[in-house]
Write a protein that holds these residues in place. Structure first.
Motif, PDB file in Angstrom:
ATOM      1  N   ASP A 129       0.906  -1.128   0.085  1.00  0.00           N
ATOM      2  CA  ASP A 129       0.031   0.107   0.134  1.00  0.00           C
ATOM      3  C   ASP A 129       0.893   1.134  -0.053  1.00  0.00           C
ATOM      4  N   LEU A 130       0.793   2.083  -1.261  1.00  0.00           N
ATOM      5  CA  LEU A 130       1.853   3.144  -1.368  1.00  0.00           C
ATOM      6  C   LEU A 130       1.253   4.227  -0.570  1.00  0.00           C
ATOM      7  N   THR A 131       0.059   4.416   0.093  1.00  0.00           N
ATOM      8  CA  THR A 131      -0.448   5.194   1.071  1.00  0.00           C
ATOM      9  C   THR A 131      -0.324   5.014   2.452  1.00  0.00           C
ATOM     10  N   THR A 132       0.449   3.950   2.854  1.00  0.00           N
ATOM     11  CA  THR A 132       0.229   3.482   4.134  1.00  0.00           C
ATOM     12  C   THR A 132       1.222   4.780   4.946  1.00  0.00           C
ATOM     13  N   GLN A 133       0.435   4.921   6.153  1.00  0.00           N
ATOM     14  CA  GLN A 133       1.200   5.458   7.279  1.00  0.00           C
ATOM     15  C   GLN A 133       2.013   4.819   8.081  1.00  0.00           C
ATOM     16  N   ALA A 134       2.224   3.431   8.087  1.00  0.00           N
ATOM     17  CA  ALA A 134       2.897   2.663   9.086  1.00  0.00           C
ATOM     18  C   ALA A 134       4.297   3.103   9.030  1.00  0.00           C
ATOM     19  N   LEU A 135       4.961   3.547   7.997  1.00  0.00           N
ATOM     20  CA  LEU A 135       6.313   3.891   8.082  1.00  0.00           C
ATOM     21  C   LEU A 135       6.549   5.044   8.751  1.00  0.00           C
ATOM     22  N   ILE A 136       5.720   6.208   8.649  1.00  0.00           N
ATOM     23  CA  ILE A 136       5.733   7.451   9.380  1.00  0.00           C
ATOM     24  C   ILE A 136       5.431   7.097  10.872  1.00  0.00           C
ATOM     25  N   GLY A 137       4.400   6.188  11.002  1.00  0.00           N
ATOM     26  CA  GLY A 137       4.093   5.660  12.376  1.00  0.00           C
ATOM     27  C   GLY A 137       5.244   5.155  13.253  1.00  0.00           C
ATOM     28  N   ALA A 138       6.062   4.190  12.651  1.00  0.00           N
ATOM     29  CA  ALA A 138       7.388   3.447  13.133  1.00  0.00           C
ATOM     30  C   ALA A 138       8.322   4.576  13.593  1.00  0.00           C
ATOM     31  N   ASP A 139       8.535   5.631  12.655  1.00  0.00           N
ATOM     32  CA  ASP A 139       9.362   6.882  13.062  1.00  0.00           C
ATOM     33  C   ASP A 139       8.916   7.757  14.179  1.00  0.00           C
ATOM     34  N   GLY A 140       7.505   7.937  14.164  1.00  0.00           N
ATOM     35  CA  GLY A 140       6.934   8.708  15.204  1.00  0.00           C
ATOM     36  C   GLY A 140       7.102   7.758  16.787  1.00  0.00           C
ATOM     37  N   TRP A 141       6.882   6.642  16.569  1.00  0.00           N
ATOM     38  CA  TRP A 141       6.973   5.756  17.760  1.00  0.00           C
ATOM     39  C   TRP A 141       8.406   5.585  18.278  1.00  0.00           C
ATOM     40  N   PHE A 142       9.317   5.653  17.254  1.00  0.00           N
ATOM     41  CA  PHE A 142      10.710   5.473  17.668  1.00  0.00           C
ATOM     42  C   PHE A 142      11.173   6.971  18.562  1.00  0.00           C
ATOM     43  N   ALA A 143      10.642   7.819  17.728  1.00  0.00           N
ATOM     44  CA  ALA A 143      11.233   9.251  18.150  1.00  0.00           C
ATOM     45  C   ALA A 143      10.362   9.442  19.749  1.00  0.00           C
ATOM     46  N   ALA A 144       9.024   9.173  19.799  1.00  0.00           N
ATOM     47  CA  ALA A 144       8.490   9.046  21.161  1.00  0.00           C
ATOM     48  C   ALA A 144       9.231   8.298  22.408  1.00  0.00           C
ATOM     49  N   ILE A 145       9.392   7.169  22.062  1.00  0.00           N
ATOM     50  CA  ILE A 145      10.048   6.275  22.857  1.00  0.00           C
ATOM     51  C   ILE A 145      11.326   6.706  23.428  1.00  0.00           C
TER      52      ILE A 145
END
Length: 181
Positions: A46-62
């Motif tokens: 899915d080229l419109t997935t937000q999972a890649l950005i979500g993984a970055d966000g979770w990494f930054a938050a943690i």
């Protein structure tokens, strides 16, 4: 000198150990992007997935959140003469911990892995491994830890500073403004 080396080493090793725990937490919480298996290899389903950005966000938050806690604890436990060693340990240990978080989170798959349905009939969809697309989040841990340590040290230094008494007059010497010059 031995005290500073010990303070640096302990800080560095504690943060590295926390990096392993943070990697497991990131692996548990972060979403995984769906990939489609094709004869040419795997491709993003899915080229419109937000999972890649979500993984970055979770990494930054943690890592940023743990960095804040490490900065406060590092400042509280540092003694006179070891602040610079603890600060250097927070910086170097924060970078090492972030790299360990990335490695552990990418190597292990924890938590619920959900994969979206494919738009292509009959295609095999698999969850991808965690990875960072924004490499700048690797410095969140070290930045937050050292920045908070610096802010706390600046506040504590200001408390002891003669700049707190305007014009060098102590509050008990102040006569309410009736002093004439």
């Amino acid at each position: 000198m031995a005290r500073q080396v010990r303070a640096f080493a302990v800080t560095f090793l504690v943060l590295a150990a926390l990096g392993v725990a943070a990697g497991l937490l990131w692996s548990y919480l972060a979403p995984r992007a769906p990939y489609m298996v094709t004869p040419q290899g795997t491709t993003l389903a899915d080229l419109t997935t937000q999972a890649l950005i979500g993984a970055d966000g979770w990494f930054a938050a943690i890592t940023g959140g743990i960095g804040v806690v490490c900065g406060v604890v590092g400042w509280l436990v540092s003694r006179r003469g070891t602040q610079l060693a603890v600060l250097a340990g927070l910086a170097a240990g924060g970078v090492a911990a972030a790299l360990l978080t990335l490695w552990v989170g990418s190597a292990f798959t924890l938590g619920a892995v959900t994969v979206e349905a494919s738009a292509v009939p009959g295609a095999k969809i698999v969850p991808g491994s965690l990875r960072l697309t924004a490499s700048g989040v690797l410095v969140a841990w070290a930045f937050m830890a050292t920045a908070l340590f610096g802010v706390l040290e600046a506040v504590a230094g200001y408390r002891e500073s003669p700049l707190r008494q305007p014009y060098g007059v102590r509050p008990e010497e102040w006569d309410g403004g009736s002093r004439t010059l």
